[in-house]
Design a protein around this motif. Structure first.
Motif, PDB file in Angstrom:
ATOM      1  N   LEU A  17       0.832  -1.210   0.000  1.00  0.00           N
ATOM      2  CA  LEU A  17       0.000   0.000   0.000  1.00  0.00           C
ATOM      3  C   LEU A  17       0.866   1.260   0.000  1.00  0.00           C
ATOM      4  O   LEU A  17       0.545   2.232  -0.688  1.00  0.00           O
ATOM      5  CB  LEU A  17      -0.948  -0.007   1.197  1.00  0.00           C
ATOM      6  CG  LEU A  17      -2.109  -0.988   1.071  1.00  0.00           C
ATOM      7  CD1 LEU A  17      -2.857  -1.114   2.385  1.00  0.00           C
ATOM      8  CD2 LEU A  17      -3.065  -0.553  -0.043  1.00  0.00           C
ATOM      9  N   MET A  18       1.955   1.236   0.739  1.00  0.00           N
ATOM     10  CA  MET A  18       2.842   2.404   0.736  1.00  0.00           C
ATOM     11  C   MET A  18       3.488   2.587  -0.637  1.00  0.00           C
ATOM     12  O   MET A  18       3.670   3.717  -1.098  1.00  0.00           O
ATOM     13  CB  MET A  18       3.876   2.285   1.853  1.00  0.00           C
ATOM     14  CG  MET A  18       3.232   2.468   3.229  1.00  0.00           C
ATOM     15  SD  MET A  18       4.413   2.497   4.595  1.00  0.00           S
ATOM     16  CE  MET A  18       4.417   0.781   5.056  1.00  0.00           C
ATOM     17  N   LEU A  31      -0.906  -6.674  -5.484  1.00  0.00           N
ATOM     18  CA  LEU A  31      -2.007  -6.638  -4.527  1.00  0.00           C
ATOM     19  C   LEU A  31      -3.288  -7.151  -5.177  1.00  0.00           C
ATOM     20  O   LEU A  31      -4.005  -7.974  -4.598  1.00  0.00           O
ATOM     21  CB  LEU A  31      -2.196  -5.205  -4.010  1.00  0.00           C
ATOM     22  CG  LEU A  31      -3.260  -4.995  -2.954  1.00  0.00           C
ATOM     23  CD1 LEU A  31      -2.927  -5.752  -1.677  1.00  0.00           C
ATOM     24  CD2 LEU A  31      -3.391  -3.499  -2.651  1.00  0.00           C
ATOM     25  N   TYR A  32      -3.546  -6.700  -6.398  1.00  0.00           N
ATOM     26  CA  TYR A  32      -4.741  -7.142  -7.119  1.00  0.00           C
ATOM     27  C   TYR A  32      -4.696  -8.650  -7.370  1.00  0.00           C
ATOM     28  O   TYR A  32      -5.666  -9.361  -7.125  1.00  0.00           O
ATOM     29  CB  TYR A  32      -4.881  -6.391  -8.444  1.00  0.00           C
ATOM     30  CG  TYR A  32      -6.099  -6.830  -9.223  1.00  0.00           C
ATOM     31  CD1 TYR A  32      -7.341  -6.272  -8.948  1.00  0.00           C
ATOM     32  CD2 TYR A  32      -6.020  -7.818 -10.198  1.00  0.00           C
ATOM     33  CE1 TYR A  32      -8.478  -6.685  -9.630  1.00  0.00           C
ATOM     34  CE2 TYR A  32      -7.141  -8.234 -10.885  1.00  0.00           C
ATOM     35  CZ  TYR A  32      -8.367  -7.668 -10.597  1.00  0.00           C
ATOM     36  OH  TYR A  32      -9.486  -8.086 -11.263  1.00  0.00           O
ATOM     37  N   GLN A  33      -3.572  -9.134  -7.878  1.00  0.00           N
ATOM     38  CA  GLN A  33      -3.456 -10.560  -8.194  1.00  0.00           C
ATOM     39  C   GLN A  33      -3.585 -11.418  -6.942  1.00  0.00           C
ATOM     40  O   GLN A  33      -4.159 -12.508  -6.985  1.00  0.00           O
ATOM     41  CB  GLN A  33      -2.126 -10.854  -8.892  1.00  0.00           C
ATOM     42  CG  GLN A  33      -2.086 -10.335 -10.300  1.00  0.00           C
ATOM     43  CD  GLN A  33      -0.715 -10.465 -10.943  1.00  0.00           C
ATOM     44  OE1 GLN A  33       0.299 -10.644 -10.276  1.00  0.00           O
ATOM     45  NE2 GLN A  33      -0.691 -10.364 -12.268  1.00  0.00           N
ATOM     46  N   ARG A  67      -6.442   6.251  -2.950  1.00  0.00           N
ATOM     47  CA  ARG A  67      -6.398   6.618  -1.528  1.00  0.00           C
ATOM     48  C   ARG A  67      -5.314   5.880  -0.747  1.00  0.00           C
ATOM     49  O   ARG A  67      -5.307   5.918   0.485  1.00  0.00           O
ATOM     50  CB  ARG A  67      -7.761   6.329  -0.888  1.00  0.00           C
ATOM     51  CG  ARG A  67      -8.881   7.180  -1.438  1.00  0.00           C
ATOM     52  CD  ARG A  67     -10.228   6.909  -0.790  1.00  0.00           C
ATOM     53  NE  ARG A  67     -10.123   6.463   0.583  1.00  0.00           N
ATOM     54  CZ  ARG A  67     -10.855   5.476   1.107  1.00  0.00           C
ATOM     55  NH1 ARG A  67     -11.731   4.841   0.387  1.00  0.00           N
ATOM     56  NH2 ARG A  67     -10.707   5.128   2.371  1.00  0.00           N
ATOM     57  N   ALA A  68      -4.410   5.208  -1.423  1.00  0.00           N
ATOM     58  CA  ALA A  68      -3.376   4.426  -0.735  1.00  0.00           C
ATOM     59  C   ALA A  68      -2.570   5.280   0.238  1.00  0.00           C
ATOM     60  O   ALA A  68      -2.155   4.795   1.290  1.00  0.00           O
ATOM     61  CB  ALA A  68      -2.456   3.740  -1.744  1.00  0.00           C
ATOM     62  N   GLU A  69      -2.372   6.563  -0.095  1.00  0.00           N
ATOM     63  CA  GLU A  69      -1.589   7.416   0.805  1.00  0.00           C
ATOM     64  C   GLU A  69      -2.317   7.666   2.124  1.00  0.00           C
ATOM     65  O   GLU A  69      -1.692   8.058   3.110  1.00  0.00           O
ATOM     66  CB  GLU A  69      -1.228   8.754   0.126  1.00  0.00           C
ATOM     67  CG  GLU A  69      -2.384   9.713  -0.024  1.00  0.00           C
ATOM     68  CD  GLU A  69      -3.278   9.437  -1.235  1.00  0.00           C
ATOM     69  OE1 GLU A  69      -4.344  10.061  -1.329  1.00  0.00           O
ATOM     70  OE2 GLU A  69      -2.920   8.605  -2.078  1.00  0.00           O
ATOM     71  N   GLY A  78      -2.641  -3.528   6.723  1.00  0.00           N
ATOM     72  CA  GLY A  78      -2.958  -3.202   5.336  1.00  0.00           C
ATOM     73  C   GLY A  78      -4.021  -4.102   4.741  1.00  0.00           C
ATOM     74  O   GLY A  78      -4.902  -3.640   4.021  1.00  0.00           O
ATOM     75  N   ARG A  79      -3.955  -5.383   5.034  1.00  0.00           N
ATOM     76  CA  ARG A  79      -4.943  -6.306   4.475  1.00  0.00           C
ATOM     77  C   ARG A  79      -6.346  -5.951   4.972  1.00  0.00           C
ATOM     78  O   ARG A  79      -7.298  -5.944   4.204  1.00  0.00           O
ATOM     79  CB  ARG A  79      -4.594  -7.741   4.841  1.00  0.00           C
ATOM     80  CG  ARG A  79      -5.486  -8.738   4.137  1.00  0.00           C
ATOM     81  CD  ARG A  79      -5.024 -10.145   4.356  1.00  0.00           C
ATOM     82  NE  ARG A  79      -5.722 -11.033   3.444  1.00  0.00           N
ATOM     83  CZ  ARG A  79      -5.964 -12.300   3.716  1.00  0.00           C
ATOM     84  NH1 ARG A  79      -5.560 -12.829   4.847  1.00  0.00           N
ATOM     85  NH2 ARG A  79      -6.601 -13.039   2.843  1.00  0.00           N
TER      86      ARG A  79
END
Length: 191
Positions: A17-18, A31-33, A67-69, A78-79
């Protein structure tokens, strides 16, 4: 004889995410996969229609990228953050009055079973999974029953806070507080 250990390093959701916040498309793709099939199950469980679930997943991943930031590892994992983005997107679709098509019981059970099997297959080392589930069960057992029920309704059954308040015949603010405090206690216990 010691239990087998997994050779693959665990996926670092916080780092992914960072990296997404810095514009790293490869981290976003990883992350998507890694999570899209499970997140599809979460969305489908809530909206009950495959096309709507696909729309939710698409919109949620756009939101995750944009919005990851705003992800703060000090506030949670994060999960969990990724799953909450998808869950909220699905609940918002339901709340907005989007057409809902219910699955019959057999189809819903098949969706749940296939999602469970896929999650089990991807979990890695069965020993570690059982150990984590045992810890989670112990931590859940240590919660006050009302808080535990709220968490299970929200995260297992996909109920909104309003639905939980209605089921428990408890004020909405109380339900929200119970979930927040219960999740904090679970994080501390599992930590």
């Amino acid at each position: 004889m010691s239990p087998p250990t997994s050779t693959a390093a665990p996926f670092d959701y916080d780092a992914a995410l960072m990296a997404c916040a810095r514009g790293d498309r490869q981290a976003f793709q990883q992350l998507y996969q890694r999570e899209s099939r499970y997140l599809m199950g979460v969305a489908l469980r809530i909206v009950r229609h495959r096309q709507q679930a696909e729309d939710v997943l698409h919109d949620a991943f756009i939101s995750i990228w944009q919005r990851a930031e705003s992800f703060n590892p000090a506030l949670g994992e994060g999960r969990g953050w990724v799953y909450s983005v998808v869950r909220h997107a699905a609940l918002n679709m339901v709340r907005s009055g989007a057409r809902q098509v219910s699955l019959d019981e057999d189809a819903a059970e098949a969706v749940d079973d296939s999602a469970s099997l896929a999650a089990y297959a991807a979990a890695g080392d069965p020993f570690e999974l059982r150990a984590d589930l045992g810890r989670l069960h112990g931590c859940l057992s240590g919660l006050e029953p009302a808080r535990r029920d709220c968490i299970l309704y929200a995260y297992v059954e996909g109920c909104s806070h309003g639905e939980i308040a209605e089921r428990l015949q408890t004020p909405l603010g109380t339900v929200k507080a119970w979930i927040q405090r219960g999740m904090r206690a679970l994080r501390e216990c599992m930590g």
